[in-house]
Every structure is written in C-alpha cells, then in structure tokens.
Design an enzyme around this catalytic site. Structure first.
Site, mmCIF file in Angstrom:
data_model
loop_
_atom_site.group_PDB
_atom_site.id
_atom_site.type_symbol
_atom_site.label_atom_id
_atom_site.label_comp_id
_atom_site.label_asym_id
_atom_site.label_seq_id
_atom_site.Cartn_x
_atom_site.Cartn_y
_atom_site.Cartn_z
ATOM 1 N N SER A 53 0.122 -1.467 -0.004
ATOM 2 C CA SER A 53 0.140 -0.420 -0.543
ATOM 3 C C SER A 53 0.402 1.419 0.102
ATOM 4 O O SER A 53 -0.099 2.612 -0.036
ATOM 5 C CB SER A 53 -1.202 0.323 1.307
ATOM 6 O OG SER A 53 -0.666 -0.320 2.916
ATOM 7 N N TYR A 57 1.248 1.806 -7.547
ATOM 8 C CA TYR A 57 -0.065 1.664 -7.554
ATOM 9 C C TYR A 57 -0.604 1.441 -6.757
ATOM 10 O O TYR A 57 -1.937 1.063 -5.959
ATOM 11 C CB TYR A 57 -0.376 0.786 -8.826
ATOM 12 C CG TYR A 57 -0.700 1.043 -10.412
ATOM 13 C CD1 TYR A 57 -1.319 2.295 -10.187
ATOM 14 C CD2 TYR A 57 0.789 1.504 -11.173
ATOM 15 C CE1 TYR A 57 -1.220 2.458 -12.195
ATOM 16 C CE2 TYR A 57 1.351 1.817 -12.626
ATOM 17 C CZ TYR A 57 -0.238 2.512 -12.843
ATOM 18 O OH TYR A 57 -0.074 2.612 -14.261
ATOM 19 N N GLU A 79 8.368 -1.167 4.932
ATOM 20 C CA GLU A 79 9.151 -0.375 5.329
ATOM 21 C C GLU A 79 10.830 -0.290 6.163
ATOM 22 O O GLU A 79 10.281 -0.475 6.717
ATOM 23 C CB GLU A 79 8.579 0.980 4.686
ATOM 24 C CG GLU A 79 6.846 1.507 3.558
ATOM 25 C CD GLU A 79 7.436 1.582 2.618
ATOM 26 O OE1 GLU A 79 9.147 1.761 2.088
ATOM 27 O OE2 GLU A 79 7.364 0.753 1.571
ATOM 28 N N ASP A 115 6.081 -8.241 6.477
ATOM 29 C CA ASP A 115 5.992 -9.270 4.949
ATOM 30 C C ASP A 115 5.155 -9.619 5.442
ATOM 31 O O ASP A 115 4.659 -10.634 5.893
ATOM 32 C CB ASP A 115 7.326 -10.257 6.000
ATOM 33 C CG ASP A 115 7.394 -10.830 4.366
ATOM 34 O OD1 ASP A 115 7.013 -10.986 3.366
ATOM 35 O OD2 ASP A 115 8.868 -12.131 4.843
ATOM 36 N N ALA A 145 5.425 -6.036 -5.347
ATOM 37 C CA ALA A 145 6.096 -6.020 -6.572
ATOM 38 C C ALA A 145 7.387 -6.366 -5.691
ATOM 39 O O ALA A 145 7.839 -5.639 -4.866
ATOM 40 C CB ALA A 145 6.848 -4.747 -7.026
ATOM 41 N N TYR A 233 1.165 -5.523 -15.276
ATOM 42 C CA TYR A 233 1.175 -5.307 -16.077
ATOM 43 C C TYR A 233 1.765 -5.938 -17.766
ATOM 44 O O TYR A 233 2.083 -7.112 -17.277
ATOM 45 C CB TYR A 233 2.560 -4.091 -16.134
ATOM 46 C CG TYR A 233 3.266 -2.966 -17.386
ATOM 47 C CD1 TYR A 233 2.287 -1.946 -17.154
ATOM 48 C CD2 TYR A 233 4.396 -3.437 -17.849
ATOM 49 C CE1 TYR A 233 2.978 -0.672 -18.579
ATOM 50 C CE2 TYR A 233 4.563 -2.376 -18.535
ATOM 51 C CZ TYR A 233 4.127 -1.359 -18.701
ATOM 52 O OH TYR A 233 4.446 -0.611 -20.070
ATOM 53 N N TYR A 243 10.485 -7.427 -20.895
ATOM 54 C CA TYR A 243 8.815 -7.640 -19.631
ATOM 55 C C TYR A 243 8.153 -8.679 -20.248
ATOM 56 O O TYR A 243 8.490 -10.226 -18.984
ATOM 57 C CB TYR A 243 8.298 -6.275 -19.779
ATOM 58 C CG TYR A 243 7.567 -6.383 -18.963
ATOM 59 C CD1 TYR A 243 7.850 -5.977 -17.231
ATOM 60 C CD2 TYR A 243 6.159 -6.837 -18.370
ATOM 61 C CE1 TYR A 243 7.118 -6.177 -16.459
ATOM 62 C CE2 TYR A 243 5.248 -6.644 -17.051
ATOM 63 C CZ TYR A 243 6.129 -5.814 -15.938
ATOM 64 O OH TYR A 243 5.444 -6.819 -14.802
ATOM 65 N N VAL A 283 6.109 6.357 -14.027
ATOM 66 C CA VAL A 283 7.359 5.858 -13.063
ATOM 67 C C VAL A 283 7.206 5.500 -11.397
ATOM 68 O O VAL A 283 6.303 5.939 -10.874
ATOM 69 C CB VAL A 283 8.021 7.147 -13.415
ATOM 70 C CG1 VAL A 283 9.430 7.146 -12.521
ATOM 71 C CG2 VAL A 283 7.938 7.933 -14.653
ATOM 72 N N THR A 284 7.882 4.440 -11.588
ATOM 73 C CA THR A 284 7.286 3.865 -10.286
ATOM 74 C C THR A 284 8.758 3.472 -10.003
ATOM 75 O O THR A 284 10.079 3.190 -10.878
ATOM 76 C CB THR A 284 6.491 2.740 -9.851
ATOM 77 O OG1 THR A 284 6.994 1.779 -10.383
ATOM 78 C CG2 THR A 284 5.355 3.214 -10.445
#
Length: 404
Positions: A53, A57, A79, A115, A145, A233, A243, A283-284
C-alpha cells in the site's frame, strides 16, 4: 527530534534518503487529483485490504479506495524506519501522510508494517478483520513487487530476476550521469538460466495472492460478494522481450491464471469474483529497475504529454468497477484493462518511431526528460512543488498508531 536539510543523493535511480515533507505533499497532491465520487460514501464504508500500500499503484489503490469508495480496513507494506544516519524509506513517510488523510476523512484504516508473504502477517490481518471490522472483508487489492519471497510452508527463499527467455536481449535504456545529463545506452541482459523462471514465478506470480485468499476464507472472513484484484502490466512490444516475454511476464501470466482459478472458486463459494487489473506505464521504484522502461516511459510522455493517465486516476476507475459504480469491463482473458490509452496503434507507432531515432544527441527532443527526471525525484519526496527544500525537516516520523 532529528531535523535535517535534505538534498537528493542518488546512485542512478536509487536515492539514499527520502524527504518527509515532499512525500507528505506528494500524497496530498494525489488525494486532491483523485476524482470525488458522484455520491458521498457512507460513513461506514466497505472493508478492504490493500497489500503493498505504500508505493506506486498500491499507494494509488489505497488513496483512491479511501476517496472514491469510502473504504476502511487494513493496508500492508514493508518499509524501513529512520535511523541516526538515514531517513526512513519514502514509503514510510507516504504511509504516515496517508494515515493522516484517512483519519481526517473519518475512515478507520490500520497500517501494518511487515512481510506480506508471511503467515504471521496474514494471521494478524485476519485477527483485525475479525475483531475490529465486523468479521467480514469486502475487497482485497494485491499490489506487491518484491525481489524475494520466503515460502511459509517450506522456508525456501525464492529470488525474482529480470531476464529474457531463450536468448540474450539487447535494448536501449536511459540513464543520467552525476550531473543529470541524459545518455541513451545499449545494454545486454543475459537469458534466464537454471530455475530463474520458477524462482521468479514463486515471488511474483499468484501464489501469495491465493494464499491470502485461502487464509481469509479459512477463517470465514470473506463477505458475500467479496471481490479481489491483483495489479498487473503488459506493456509495449518495445519492452516485451525483457518484460512480458521474459521471466516477469511468465510470473504475470501465472498471476492471471490464478485469477481465473480464484474467480471460479469465489463465484461458487461467496458469489464473488477475482480479476487482474492491467495498468498503464508509470514511473515507479519498481519500473525504473527494468532495462528499457525508463527510455520507453520518457518517450511515451513525449508523445502523449498530459495524456499520460496517472496511477491515481487509473485506480479510481478500478474501484468504480470493483464496487459496481461502473460496469465491470474485462477483455477475453478476464482482465480489467486500464492501459488502453497507452497501447493504441497510433500511440505505439509514434513511440516506436521515436525509439528508433533515440540517441544521446536526440533524446532531449524526443522524450520529456524534465518530467521523467522530476517523477524519479518525486518517488523519494524531492522535486515536489510547494515544498521548501532549504528548510530543515524532522525525519523521525512515527509509524501510524492503530490503537482503536
């Protein structure tokens, strides 16, 4: 309280520090740019779980869910806290800002740091759904990701790789030197070897998504009509070899196959559904690691300008379809397509023409480099309009308290 004047220090697209005030302003800007619903959400909105989150995205899914669908519930991310030498990760500060927005909006949102692949986190989430949110979950959005995943059953740790399949791939990519000068380089990525494909599927495929559903269903926590979406994606033919036709592409195909399996099961058990949402380029922090994606995204912006649809607007559209505010529109594979603005024939032809012409000497005329460079900086809270970067800022922001 630790206060510092922070300036961007980076190695390529990776930054050593993040700017708390910039991250907060970025979240506020996303909130403002998310379209409000036609009707105000009910005070006690649907209960949702957002996995992943704090960035990209997943962050857009959280903010759009709060504003567009009036969700309450749980958001999970992983984080790092601030230390004496380093700021927290950007996602830490973005999460703190998102929690403040949720509180101001009157939404009971719990933010967990840990995790998401672990059964410990799954159990903690299930307990919260049962004890705090009435024992029924309405929505789950999976947006993860990650470079590694440890299987809770076996203890085996798998690592994902970005490799083509069958043979090496040469492509062009965009880099910036220490002074910010752009360069178009050719890079070669060797082919997948050994169990590279299986390892990548184990991390980025549908296994963890299905395990979340299994765990929540096993606790009897899926509401009637429960809906879940995993974010995916496809992308351009220009990046397909590394990809969609590479190791990550096999993982995405596994994710989509998992969606079809889950959809049949949820329809049968709770009258629910499972879909994948195919989103457009952005852009991530994840996308900048993929060879060729930086060049492609800069060229796409050069072609479309403001026609590039930002993640927050795409996820607002996803929530509309999940909640029934808009018809559920899927392709032949059962996927919600939010990338159609990017993949039209005329847009792809224009990007391909620029791709062929792109060199270090021509790139400034073909791609929107100022936008791309600023987008990369904004991932870490820098280059955000309205922020005074000459001022010292507190870096020891606490993680949001979820005490009821």
């Amino acid at each position: 309280m630790t206060e510092r004047v922070l300036t961007p220090r980076n190695r390529g697209f990776l930054f050593l520090d993040s700017h708390p005030a910039g991250c907060r302003q970025l979240v506020a800007d996303m909130w403002q740019s998310c379209p409000a619903p036609a009707d105000a959400p009910e005070s006690a909105g649907p209960v949702a779980l957002i996995i992943g989150s704090s960035a990209g995205y997943g962050l857009a899914a959280t903010l759009a869910g709060l504003k567009r669908a009036g969700i309450r519930g749980i958001a999970v991310s992983f984080e790092k806290a601030p230390t004496e030498r380093r700021t927290a990760t950007a996602g830490w500060y973005r999460t703190a800002a998102t929690a403040d927005i949720a509180r101001t909006a009157g939404r009971d949102m719990v933010f967990l740091n840990g995790d998401a692949f672990s059964d410990t986190m799954k159990e903690q989430v299930a307990d919260l759904v049962e004890q705090r949110f009435g024992g029924r979950l309405d929505y789950l959005v999976h947006s993860v990701a990650a470079p590694r995943r440890t299987d809770p059953d076996t203890g085996t740790t798998y690592s994902s790789v970005l490799k083509p399949i069958g043979r090496a791939n040469r492509t062009r990519t965009l880099v910036f030197d220490g002074e910010g000068v752009p360069e178009v380089r050719e890079v070669e990525t060797g082919p997948a070897e050994g169990d590279d494909v299986e390892q990548t599927v184990a991390v980025m495929g549908g296994a963890d998504w299905e395990r979340w559903i299994d765990h929540l269903a096993g606790r009897g926590l899926l509401a009637e009509g429960f809906a879940t979406a995993a974010l995916s994606y496809i992308g351009s033919p220009l990046t397909a070899a590394i990809y969609r036709q590479g190791t990550i592409g096999v993982a995405k195909a596994h994710l989509e196959s998992t969606a079809r399996t889950l959809n049949e099961r949820l329809d049968r058990t709770v009258g629910g559904r499972a879909v994948t949402s195919v989103n457009g380029a952005a852009v991530t922090q994840s996308s900048t690691a993929i060879p060729g994606i930086a060049l492609y995204t800069g060229l796409l912006r050069g072609v479309l300008g403001e026609g590039v649809v930002p993640p927050i607007r795409q996820l607002a559209a996803l929530w509309d379809q999940l909640t029934g505010a808009a018809p559920l529109a899927t392709d032949d594979e059962g996927r919600i397509r939010l990338d159609t603005w990017e993949l039209t024939d005329d847009v792809q032809a224009a990007v391909a023409e620029r791709w062929e012409a792109a060199t270090t000497a021509t790139i400034a005329d073909l791609a929107d480099l100022d936008w791309f460079r600023a987008e990369v900086h904004r991932l870490y809270g820098f280059s955000v309009p309205g922020v005074d970067y000459s001022a010292a800022v507190a870096t020891d922001t606490p993680w949001p308290d979820h005490t009821a």
